[in-house]
Design an enzyme around this catalytic site. Structure first.
Site, short mmCIF file in Angstrom:
data_model
loop_
_atom_site.label_atom_id
_atom_site.label_comp_id
_atom_site.label_asym_id
_atom_site.label_seq_id
_atom_site.Cartn_x
_atom_site.Cartn_y
_atom_site.Cartn_z
N GLY A 14 0.50 47.70 62.99
CA GLY A 14 0.26 48.85 62.12
C GLY A 14 1.05 48.68 60.83
O GLY A 14 0.51 48.36 59.77
N ARG A 15 2.38 48.81 60.98
CA ARG A 15 3.25 48.74 59.81
C ARG A 15 3.04 47.46 58.99
O ARG A 15 2.90 47.51 57.77
CB ARG A 15 4.72 48.79 60.29
CG ARG A 15 5.73 48.88 59.14
CD ARG A 15 7.16 48.60 59.66
NE ARG A 15 7.46 49.31 60.87
CZ ARG A 15 8.04 50.51 60.94
NH1 ARG A 15 8.40 51.13 59.84
NH2 ARG A 15 8.29 51.07 62.10
N TYR A 40 3.47 54.87 57.79
CA TYR A 40 4.24 55.99 58.31
C TYR A 40 4.80 56.89 57.21
O TYR A 40 5.87 57.46 57.36
CB TYR A 40 5.35 55.50 59.26
CG TYR A 40 4.82 54.67 60.41
CD1 TYR A 40 4.02 55.25 61.38
CD2 TYR A 40 5.07 53.30 60.50
CE1 TYR A 40 3.51 54.49 62.43
CE2 TYR A 40 4.56 52.54 61.53
CZ TYR A 40 3.77 53.15 62.50
OH TYR A 40 3.26 52.40 63.53
N CYS A 92 14.01 71.88 50.45
CA CYS A 92 15.23 72.67 50.65
C CYS A 92 16.04 72.21 51.84
O CYS A 92 16.14 72.92 52.85
CB CYS A 92 14.85 74.14 50.78
SG CYS A 92 14.19 74.73 49.25
N GLU A 93 16.52 70.99 51.75
CA GLU A 93 17.41 70.45 52.79
C GLU A 93 18.33 69.45 52.13
O GLU A 93 17.87 68.61 51.34
CB GLU A 93 16.60 69.69 53.86
CG GLU A 93 15.70 70.58 54.62
CD GLU A 93 15.59 70.22 56.09
OE1 GLU A 93 16.44 69.45 56.61
OE2 GLU A 93 14.65 70.73 56.70
N1 LLP Z 1 0.87 50.01 69.55
C1 LLP Z 1 1.53 51.03 70.10
C2 LLP Z 1 1.25 51.38 71.50
C3 LLP Z 1 2.47 51.76 69.35
O1 LLP Z 1 3.11 52.77 69.92
C4 LLP Z 1 2.72 51.41 68.01
C5 LLP Z 1 3.66 52.16 67.19
C6 LLP Z 1 1.99 50.34 67.47
C7 LLP Z 1 1.09 49.66 68.26
C8 LLP Z 1 2.17 49.90 66.04
O2 LLP Z 1 3.45 49.44 65.80
P1 LLP Z 1 3.81 48.81 64.36
O3 LLP Z 1 3.06 47.50 64.25
O4 LLP Z 1 3.40 49.78 63.35
O5 LLP Z 1 5.29 48.61 64.41
N2 LLP Z 1 7.13 56.37 62.74
C9 LLP Z 1 7.94 55.19 62.97
C10 LLP Z 1 7.18 54.12 63.69
C11 LLP Z 1 6.64 54.59 65.04
C12 LLP Z 1 5.83 53.52 65.73
C13 LLP Z 1 5.13 54.09 66.91
N3 LLP Z 1 4.30 53.17 67.62
C14 LLP Z 1 8.46 54.69 61.63
O6 LLP Z 1 8.17 55.30 60.61
O7 LLP Z 1 9.20 53.71 61.58
#
Ligand code: LLP
Length: 442
Positions: free
Chosen positions: A297-298, A395, A366-367
């Site tokens: 994702g990221r 994100y 406001c934080e």
């Molecule tokens: N697959 C599963 C089952 C997941 O839970 C996640 C992310 C991904 C794939 C994708 O992971 P990535 O490639 O994006 O690292 N909000 C947090 C990140 C939470 C990730 C949750 N799960 C942040 O802003 O760092």
């Protein structure tokens, strides 16, 4: 080893143009700020497509790969269309993400539904829309999904999500593979789950395992450990139940470079290592190659995105910090306040100015914790300057809120000197569109 796009802080089309301003995708960022107002999410199509292609190339030696973009990083119908056109499927974790893919007109068999507490309605919607795979997280969901599938007279292909017991050194809130996690079956629960599927839950077809160890990962070794463990578990299933799993999902997690001090591995390095480990483990346990699923994702969307803000008020704490406030903050990017996330920035209308000063960029919410960047060296700021914060594609929009009743920003897609809105800025009327005043209050 070749570099990949997740190792760059800025979108790969970032330049300084003839006017001396920052540009991305051939678009002057100060003009974008003028045209669309700020805060503004800007997504560079070339960067996004490039990393998708790099992923494909990095894994091409392994013949059966299903790339599934983790929608939670940033989802909209236009983003779904681009990612789909690069040959990716989708990891979705809610009815909302599934519906977005559907509304983008995408073949729903390319969607995998993840999550630790999918509701009856969400599972039903997913089955009706023809979602291709369900990653089942726990015993409750096995029973629920089987019941819904049975009512609909459908057989459903599932993966069993497991907690691999592998800890990665990322922020505690974004670790998921450690044993005391809310996600997935403990390894000791797998035999019971398989027995239930074989004996009672006959509308479910078990196809393989799914694991995800965390996010913003820089260590390569833990992917090796994860792959070895998953293949070993597949061998155990074959021995104990005579069932040959033909799919394995290793999740996402590859890190990106937010600051100069961070060195994420390239997708090519990760790809090579995962394929090597996979082939070795398959040989060891005499198993045929399963379809490999990845869920990045990221690393797909982060580098492609920047956020533009307009600089407003300032405050010099006597003998202390110089604050400059921008017109957004923790509602459009909650990551600094949630995870102490660090970002790099430049002033879009004077990126080459060398008279640097140490300042702290505050948001307008406001934080006290609403600080976007603490202690960054920037040219002398003035009201009206356009600040560009890099690497905000993942994100940020997806975790944005309406805190303080602030409208969520717009998002534009840039490519080849063209900019197109892909998400409209919320209006004041959007904000109250769900409010209801009961008659008795009139
Ligand atoms: N697959 C599963 C089952 C997941 O839970 C996640 C992310 C991904 C794939 C994708 O992971 P990535 O490639 O994006 O690292 N909000 C947090 C990140 C939470 C990730 C949750 N799960 C942040 O802003 O760092």
């Amino acid at each position: 080893m070749n570099k990949s796009t997740n190792q760059s802080i800025k979108p790969i089309t970032t330049k300084i143009n003839k006017e001396g301003n920052l540009e991305i995708g051939g678009c002057d960022l100060t003009e974008l700020a003028n045209k669309y107002s700020t805060p503004l999410y800007v997504i560079d199509e070339i960067t996004l497509r490039t990393i998708c292609k790099e992923y494909k190339k990095a894994f091409k030696e392994y013949e059966k790969v299903n790339m599934m973009y983790a929608s939670k990083a940033f989802m909209s119908t236009a983003i779904a269309k681009i990612i789909n056109s690069e040959g990716f499927g989708f990891d979705a974790v809610s009815g909302g993400e599934i519906y977005t893919v559907y509304k983008a007109g995408i073949d729903m068999s390319k969607v995998l539904f993840n999550g630790n507490n999918k509701s009856y309605d969400e599972l039903e919607l997913a089955l009706e829309l023809g979602v291709g795979r369900f990653s089942v997280d726990n015993f409750f969901e096995l029973a629920l999904l089987n019941e819904i599938a049975k009512n609909k007279n459908k057989k459903v292909s599932i993966l069993l999500r497991i907690t691999p017991g592998i800890e990665c050194h990322t922020h505690e809130y974004i670790q998921t593979g450690h044993l005391d996690s809310k996600f997935g079956f403990d390894l000791t629960q797998i035999p019971e789950a398989m027995e239930l599927i074989q004996e009672q839950y006959t509308n479910l077809i078990p196809r393989g395992f799914h694991a995800h160890i965390g996010s913003q990962i820089f260590e390569t070794k833990i992917y090796e450990d994860e792959v070895e463990l998953l293949i070993k578990e597949m061998a155990l299933i074959k021995d104990k139940f005579g069932i040959i799993f033909d799919e394995v999902n290793i999740g996402g997690g590859l890190g990106v470079k937010y600051t100069n001090e961070e060195y994420p591995p390239s997708v090519f390095e990760i790809g090579k290592l995962i394929i090597k480990t996979l082939n070795k483990a398959l040989k060891k346990y005499s198993l045929k190659p399963p379809v490999l699923y990845l869920e990045p994702g990221r690393s797909i969307i982060s580098t492609a995105g920047v956020t533009l803000y307009t600089v407003g008020s300032s405050k010099q704490v006597p003998h202390g910090t110089k604050y400059w406030a921008v017109d957004g903050g923790m509602a459009d990017n909650p990551r600094p306040s949630m995870y102490q996330a660090k970002y790099k920035a430049q002033v879009a209308n004077k990126p080459c100015d060398e008279n640097l000063q140490k300042v702290t960029i505050a948001g307008k919410f406001c934080e006290s914790g609403d600080i976007l960047i603490k202690d960054i060296n920037l040219p002398e700021l003035e009201e009206g300057d356009v600040l560009c914060i890099f690497n905000t594609g993942a994100y940020n929009y997806s975790m944005a809120s309406n805190y303080n009743r602030f409208q969520k920003p717009a998002a534009v897609l840039v490519n080849n000197s063209q900019s197109d809105i892909i998400i409209n800025r919320e209006t004041l009327d959007d904000l109250i569109s769900h409010d209801v005043i009961p008659n008795r209050l009139d």
